[in-house]
Design an enzyme around this catalytic site. Structure first.
Site, PDB file in Angstrom:
ATOM      1  N   TYR A 144       0.766  -1.209   0.054  1.00 58.81           N
ATOM      2  CA  TYR A 144       0.061   0.132  -0.047  1.00 58.81           C
ATOM      3  C   TYR A 144       0.772   1.277  -0.043  1.00 58.81           C
ATOM      4  O   TYR A 144       0.327   2.417  -0.153  1.00 58.81           O
ATOM      5  CB  TYR A 144      -0.999   0.039   1.222  1.00 58.81           C
ATOM      6  CG  TYR A 144      -1.907  -1.074   1.240  1.00 58.81           C
ATOM      7  CD1 TYR A 144      -2.207  -1.904   0.279  1.00 58.81           C
ATOM      8  CD2 TYR A 144      -2.800  -1.105   2.494  1.00 58.81           C
ATOM      9  CE1 TYR A 144      -3.210  -3.185   0.284  1.00 58.81           C
ATOM     10  CE2 TYR A 144      -3.488  -2.402   2.489  1.00 58.81           C
ATOM     11  CZ  TYR A 144      -3.913  -3.183   1.329  1.00 58.81           C
ATOM     12  OH  TYR A 144      -4.669  -4.221   1.452  1.00 58.81           O
ATOM     13  N   HIS A 201       0.300 -11.624   1.109  1.00 57.57           N
ATOM     14  CA  HIS A 201      -0.827 -10.818   0.609  1.00 57.57           C
ATOM     15  C   HIS A 201      -1.354 -11.487  -0.623  1.00 57.57           C
ATOM     16  O   HIS A 201      -2.673 -11.363  -0.746  1.00 57.57           O
ATOM     17  CB  HIS A 201      -0.075  -9.694  -0.026  1.00 57.57           C
ATOM     18  CG  HIS A 201      -0.937  -8.349  -0.006  1.00 57.57           C
ATOM     19  ND1 HIS A 201      -0.373  -7.162   0.113  1.00 57.57           N
ATOM     20  CD2 HIS A 201      -2.242  -8.307  -0.389  1.00 57.57           C
ATOM     21  CE1 HIS A 201      -1.656  -6.340  -0.067  1.00 57.57           C
ATOM     22  NE2 HIS A 201      -2.706  -6.782  -0.498  1.00 57.57           N
TER      23      HIS A 201
HETATM   24  N1  LIG Z   1      -5.842  -8.537   1.217  1.00 60.04           N
HETATM   25  C1  LIG Z   1      -5.891  -7.786  -0.140  1.00 60.04           C
HETATM   26  O1  LIG Z   1      -5.748  -8.344  -1.243  1.00 60.04           O
HETATM   27  C2  LIG Z   1      -6.894  -6.607   0.046  1.00 60.04           C
HETATM   28  C3  LIG Z   1      -7.659  -6.039  -1.220  1.00 60.04           C
HETATM   29  C4  LIG Z   1      -8.383  -5.011  -0.969  1.00 60.04           C
HETATM   30  C5  LIG Z   1      -8.651  -4.342   0.171  1.00 60.04           C
HETATM   31  N2  LIG Z   1      -7.785  -4.770   1.278  1.00 60.04           N
HETATM   32  C6  LIG Z   1      -8.119  -3.974   2.604  1.00 60.04           C
HETATM   33  O2  LIG Z   1      -9.541  -3.904   2.721  1.00 60.04           O
HETATM   34  C7  LIG Z   1      -9.835  -2.450   3.090  1.00 60.04           C
HETATM   35  C8  LIG Z   1     -11.154  -2.353   2.723  1.00 60.04           C
HETATM   36  O3  LIG Z   1     -11.417  -2.756   1.351  1.00 60.04           O
HETATM   37  P1  LIG Z   1     -11.695  -1.473   0.437  1.00 60.04           P
HETATM   38  O4  LIG Z   1     -11.033  -0.398   0.795  1.00 60.04           O
HETATM   39  O5  LIG Z   1     -11.265  -2.169  -0.859  1.00 60.04           O
HETATM   40  O6  LIG Z   1     -13.223  -1.390   0.159  1.00 60.04           O
HETATM   41  P2  LIG Z   1     -14.547  -1.113   1.131  1.00 60.04           P
HETATM   42  O7  LIG Z   1     -13.954  -1.075   2.656  1.00 60.04           O
HETATM   43  O8  LIG Z   1     -15.558  -1.886   0.974  1.00 60.04           O
HETATM   44  O9  LIG Z   1     -14.875   0.408   0.390  1.00 60.04           O
HETATM   45  C9  LIG Z   1     -14.103   1.630   0.877  1.00 60.04           C
HETATM   46  C10 LIG Z   1     -14.906   2.718   0.182  1.00 60.04           C
HETATM   47  O10 LIG Z   1     -16.217   3.033   0.610  1.00 60.04           O
HETATM   48  C11 LIG Z   1     -16.201   4.303   1.130  1.00 60.04           C
HETATM   49  N3  LIG Z   1     -17.143   4.268   2.240  1.00 60.04           N
HETATM   50  C12 LIG Z   1     -16.697   3.801   3.512  1.00 60.04           C
HETATM   51  N4  LIG Z   1     -17.522   3.591   4.525  1.00 60.04           N
HETATM   52  C13 LIG Z   1     -18.671   4.180   3.841  1.00 60.04           C
HETATM   53  C14 LIG Z   1     -19.958   4.502   4.235  1.00 60.04           C
HETATM   54  N5  LIG Z   1     -20.456   4.294   5.608  1.00 60.04           N
HETATM   55  N6  LIG Z   1     -20.944   4.999   3.320  1.00 60.04           N
HETATM   56  C15 LIG Z   1     -20.527   5.438   2.146  1.00 60.04           C
HETATM   57  N7  LIG Z   1     -19.273   5.077   1.312  1.00 60.04           N
HETATM   58  C16 LIG Z   1     -18.306   4.673   2.607  1.00 60.04           C
HETATM   59  C17 LIG Z   1     -14.741   4.803   1.368  1.00 60.04           C
HETATM   60  O11 LIG Z   1     -14.863   6.251   1.259  1.00 60.04           O
HETATM   61  P3  LIG Z   1     -13.947   7.098   2.272  1.00 60.04           P
HETATM   62  O12 LIG Z   1     -12.747   6.551   2.339  1.00 60.04           O
HETATM   63  O13 LIG Z   1     -13.945   8.499   1.052  1.00 60.04           O
HETATM   64  O14 LIG Z   1     -14.503   7.497   3.279  1.00 60.04           O
HETATM   65  C18 LIG Z   1     -14.092   4.051   0.249  1.00 60.04           C
HETATM   66  O15 LIG Z   1     -14.216   4.764  -0.826  1.00 60.04           O
HETATM   67  C19 LIG Z   1      -8.704  -1.849   2.288  1.00 60.04           C
HETATM   68  O16 LIG Z   1      -8.449  -0.614   2.573  1.00 60.04           O
HETATM   69  C20 LIG Z   1      -7.380  -2.598   2.777  1.00 60.04           C
HETATM   70  O17 LIG Z   1      -6.831  -2.120   3.907  1.00 60.04           O
HETATM   71  C21 LIG Z   1      -7.179  -5.891   1.140  1.00 60.04           C
END
Ligand SMILES: NC(=O)c1ccc[n+]([C@@H]2O[C@H](COP(=O)([O-])OP(=O)(O)OC[C@H]3O[C@@H](n4cnc5c(N)ncnc54)[C@H](OP(=O)(O)O)[C@@H]3O)[C@@H](O)[C@H]2O)c1
Length: 276
Positions: free
Chosen positions: A48, A110
């Site tokens: 990241y 990862h």
């Molecule tokens: N292991 C892996 O390969 C892998 C892959 C992908 C992700 N991850 C981890 O998982 C975490 C979460 O996944 P993700 O970031 O892909 O997707 P997510 O958490 O499903 O979605 C994040 C998005 O949703 C928005 N959001 C958050 N809460 C909200 C709410 N209550 N209402 C409306 N919009 C909302 C955020 O906006 P704002 O940020 O603008 O507030 C952001 O744009 C990542 O940050 C990372 O740490 C791991």
């Protein structure tokens, strides 16, 4: 203080803050704020390229909330082309240095790689655990076939992190993980907000007087050994997501969400394994 899931191998706060793709001072501020409002679990990764911002956010958040390091659960991950033993050591050194921490609570592979020597990689992670530099080890984006290969090594893992939300089934992985007490961390747990207009989530949200994406999170939080890690940079959304911990869905709500389409995978990089 968020509730925890405790297994033989770890004790993990039931919801975490995802940090990808945040970076820079706004990432530090988001992490610090999350800790101040009650998050006790932060998810990052060397890939990241934000650990140098997450670290100061952790330090500020802990100081301003009057907490110590042991009050927080921090996960990082080693990238798939760093899985040779010496590379894993170097990767962990870098992550700890950038985060300003002496240990990680959870260290994950990862993504699987086609060429990895899995037993050697897991043995290395286990040695890091024996040294106390990581408290628990696990994997991310592993398929059922990979998990069977992990089991053959005889090295137990504490967690599997995969995409999981109301529109994607992970039944096969959950059926493997639950009897083995492997926690399933749900990434993209609100599918990046994509299904906020879904009528089923909206109807359940109206019934409980909450928001549809909170319902999507509550569906995960109501499941045994599942830990969602929603990312929110916005302070209001951080609080909204944390508040989902208090939502109690009934059997009818859970069944209605179960019946939604479950094939809407969001994360599909070209190096992903064949999920089936
Ligand atoms: N292991 C892996 O390969 C892998 C892959 C992908 C992700 N991850 C981890 O998982 C975490 C979460 O996944 P993700 O970031 O892909 O997707 P997510 O958490 O499903 O979605 C994040 C998005 O949703 C928005 N959001 C958050 N809460 C909200 C709410 N209550 N209402 C409306 N919009 C909302 C955020 O906006 P704002 O940020 O603008 O507030 C952001 O744009 C990542 O940050 C990372 O740490 C791991």
């Amino acid at each position: 203080m968020t509730a925890k899931i405790t297994t033989k191998l770890l004790s993990i706060p039931k919801i975490g803050l995802g940090t990808w793709p945040m970076n820079g001072p706004s990432c530090s501020d988001a992490v610090a704020n999350a800790i101040k409002i009650g998050y006790r679990h932060i998810d990052t990764a060397e890939r990241y390229e934000n650990e140098a911002a997450v670290g100061p956010g952790i330090a500020t958040g802990l100081a301003e909330a009057g907490l110590s390091r042991s009050d927080l659960f921090v996960t990082s991950k080693v990238w798939w082309d760093h899985l040779e033993p010496a590379q894993i050591h170097t990767a962990l050194d870098g992550s700890l240095k950038r985060l300003g921490l002496e240990y990680l609570d959870l260290y994950l592979i990862h993504w699987p790689s086609k060429t990895m020597d899995l037993p050697a990689a897991l043995k290395t992670l286990e040695a890091l655990k024996a040294d106390g530099r990581v408290k628990a080890i696990g994997v991310s984006n592993f398929t059922l076939a990979h998990l069977k290969a992990v089991e053959e090594t005889g090295i137990p893992i504490a967690a599997l992190q995969v995409e999981y939300h109301a529109m994607l089934s992970q039944k096969k992985l959950l059926d493997w993980c639950r009897p083995r007490e492997i926690v399933l961390e749900a990434y993209a747990p609100i599918a990046r907000g994509k299904f906020a207009d879904d009528p089923v989530l909206n109807a359940i949200a109206r019934k409980h007087g909450v928001q549809p994406l909170q319902v999507a999170l509550a569906w995960l939080l109501n499941q045994e050994l599942v830990v969602p890690i929603p990312k929110a940079q916005d302070f209001g959304r951080q609080k909204t997501n944390l508040d989902a911990l208090a939502i109690r869905l009934d059997a009818e709500d859970m069944a209605a969400i179960e019946a939604l389409p479950k094939d809407q995978r969001q994360v599909k990089p070209d190096f992903a394994p064949d999920w089936d």
